[in-house]
Design a protein around this motif. Sequence first.
Motif, PDB file in Angstrom:
ATOM      1  N   TYR A   1      36.729 -25.746 -68.285  1.00  0.00           N
ATOM      2  CA  TYR A   1      37.003 -24.627 -67.137  1.00  0.00           C
ATOM      3  C   TYR A   1      35.616 -25.109 -66.394  1.00  0.00           C
ATOM      4  CZ  TYR A   1      36.601 -20.264 -64.899  1.00  0.00           C
ATOM      5  OH  TYR A   1      36.562 -19.359 -63.908  1.00  0.00           O
ATOM      6  N   VAL A   2      35.761 -24.720 -64.955  1.00  0.00           N
ATOM      7  CA  VAL A   2      35.037 -25.373 -64.002  1.00  0.00           C
ATOM      8  C   VAL A   2      34.945 -23.936 -63.101  1.00  0.00           C
ATOM      9  CG1 VAL A   2      34.234 -26.762 -62.123  1.00  0.00           C
ATOM     10  CG2 VAL A   2      35.329 -27.814 -64.285  1.00  0.00           C
ATOM     11  N   ASP A   3      33.826 -23.484 -62.812  1.00  0.00           N
ATOM     12  CA  ASP A   3      33.690 -22.399 -61.818  1.00  0.00           C
ATOM     13  C   ASP A   3      33.252 -22.896 -60.381  1.00  0.00           C
ATOM     14  OD1 ASP A   3      32.809 -20.224 -60.419  1.00  0.00           O
ATOM     15  OD2 ASP A   3      32.066 -19.191 -62.013  1.00  0.00           O
ATOM     16  N   LEU A   4      34.309 -23.023 -59.651  1.00  0.00           N
ATOM     17  CA  LEU A   4      34.131 -23.653 -58.386  1.00  0.00           C
ATOM     18  C   LEU A   4      33.279 -23.014 -57.598  1.00  0.00           C
ATOM     19  CD1 LEU A   4      38.121 -24.552 -57.380  1.00  0.00           C
ATOM     20  CD2 LEU A   4      36.435 -26.153 -58.419  1.00  0.00           C
ATOM     21  N   ALA A   5      33.254 -21.445 -57.454  1.00  0.00           N
ATOM     22  CA  ALA A   5      32.336 -20.912 -56.690  1.00  0.00           C
ATOM     23  C   ALA A   5      30.766 -21.253 -56.929  1.00  0.00           C
ATOM     24  CB  ALA A   5      32.553 -19.398 -56.678  1.00  0.00           C
ATOM     25  N   ALA A   6      30.454 -21.350 -58.317  1.00  0.00           N
ATOM     26  CA  ALA A   6      29.266 -21.266 -59.001  1.00  0.00           C
ATOM     27  C   ALA A   6      28.728 -22.818 -58.557  1.00  0.00           C
ATOM     28  CB  ALA A   6      29.216 -21.184 -60.308  1.00  0.00           C
TER      29      ALA A   6
ATOM     30  N   LYS B   1      28.000 -23.223 -54.826  1.00  0.00           N
ATOM     31  CA  LYS B   1      27.022 -22.470 -54.493  1.00  0.00           C
ATOM     32  C   LYS B   1      25.478 -23.276 -54.739  1.00  0.00           C
ATOM     33  CE  LYS B   1      27.079 -18.307 -55.118  1.00  0.00           C
ATOM     34  NZ  LYS B   1      27.205 -16.989 -55.923  1.00  0.00           N
TER      35      LYS B   1
ATOM     36  N   GLN C   1      35.765 -17.813 -50.013  1.00  0.00           N
ATOM     37  CA  GLN C   1      35.852 -16.485 -50.648  1.00  0.00           C
ATOM     38  C   GLN C   1      36.338 -15.344 -49.735  1.00  0.00           C
ATOM     39  OE1 GLN C   1      31.633 -16.070 -51.420  1.00  0.00           O
ATOM     40  NE2 GLN C   1      32.092 -16.887 -53.622  1.00  0.00           N
TER      41      GLN C   1
ATOM     42  N   GLU D   1      40.396 -18.465 -55.273  1.00  0.00           N
ATOM     43  CA  GLU D   1      41.205 -18.217 -56.289  1.00  0.00           C
ATOM     44  C   GLU D   1      42.371 -19.202 -56.535  1.00  0.00           C
ATOM     45  OE1 GLU D   1      42.306 -13.995 -56.066  1.00  0.00           O
ATOM     46  OE2 GLU D   1      40.306 -13.413 -55.860  1.00  0.00           O
TER      47      GLU D   1
ATOM     48  N   GLN E   1      40.888 -22.080 -57.752  1.00  0.00           N
ATOM     49  CA  GLN E   1      40.363 -22.108 -59.376  1.00  0.00           C
ATOM     50  C   GLN E   1      41.583 -22.148 -60.081  1.00  0.00           C
ATOM     51  OE1 GLN E   1      36.838 -21.450 -60.131  1.00  0.00           O
ATOM     52  NE2 GLN E   1      37.894 -22.450 -61.890  1.00  0.00           N
ATOM     53  N   SER E   2      42.781 -21.439 -59.669  1.00  0.00           N
ATOM     54  CA  SER E   2      43.988 -21.373 -60.649  1.00  0.00           C
ATOM     55  C   SER E   2      44.522 -22.835 -60.711  1.00  0.00           C
ATOM     56  CB  SER E   2      44.983 -20.481 -60.024  1.00  0.00           C
ATOM     57  OG  SER E   2      46.173 -20.352 -60.642  1.00  0.00           O
TER      58      SER E   2
ATOM     59  N   ASN F   1      42.279 -24.966 -63.250  1.00  0.00           N
ATOM     60  CA  ASN F   1      42.242 -24.387 -64.552  1.00  0.00           C
ATOM     61  C   ASN F   1      43.600 -23.994 -65.175  1.00  0.00           C
ATOM     62  OD1 ASN F   1      39.340 -23.261 -63.478  1.00  0.00           O
ATOM     63  ND2 ASN F   1      39.262 -24.824 -65.066  1.00  0.00           N
TER      64      ASN F   1
END
Length: 255
Positions: free
Chosen positions: A45-50, A53, A66, A72, A75-76, A79
């Motif tokens: 899992y990769v949090d793209l927003a984090a 940033k 955003q 979103e 992100q979908s 993952n």
Amino acid sequence: MEFKAAILTTAVLAVLLCSPALAQKSPSVSLPPSTSPAPAPAPHYVDLAALLKVAGPFHTFLSYLQKTNVIETFQSQANNTDEGITIFVPKDSAFSALKKSTFSNLTGDQLKQLLLYHAFPYYYPLATFRNLSALNPVNTFAGSPYTLNLTDDMGSISVQSMWSKPKISSSVYATEPVAIYSIDKVLLPMQLFSKDPPLAPAPAPAPQSGASDLAPSPGGGKAGGNGKADSTSEAYRVGVSGLLATVAGGLMLMW
């Protein structure tokens, strides 16, 4: 009597053979190793927003993602699919190089299409770009009309849209199923921009600090004063000399 002795002997032998001390140990049976497949590893899992940033400066691009909820969608794809995703992220300086009206005049749907235009719906490591360039034009996340052309010139990879051709300046993240590459210009498709968007005006030059070249140098006033005094002294000497010459001429006439 002999029959009874035979029975007794048989009974004694039976007892001895059933004794644990004399019983033979049965050989252990080894089981073959399990052939069932190992469980598949959990998806990474990769949090793209984090990630965007802290890996920037990509604040402008992330803000647009955003604002439009495109983050979103990305992100979908990252993952929840087997294909993964590849994103080209312009630096903040790439956005500031264009006039603000370039983006403020876009509708919400147009801005969303512009952001989707910066991604492929597949994971592509850098090593695959040479072969990928042979498939030009390549469809983006925005759909078939929104395509990009890739070029690989001795390892220098360029991503060409209608009005810009930025180079990939660095690999921000490249672990399957997510690849993120930094670019130095915004990708501008002709479907959204009928002509080359104007650049932002150049910033006004900063005022120069320090003394002007025309300002008097230290001690300049004093030097100027000395020059004036020298001129006055010279005029005084000329005047005195003229007066003495006149007096001398008068005395000669009297004689």
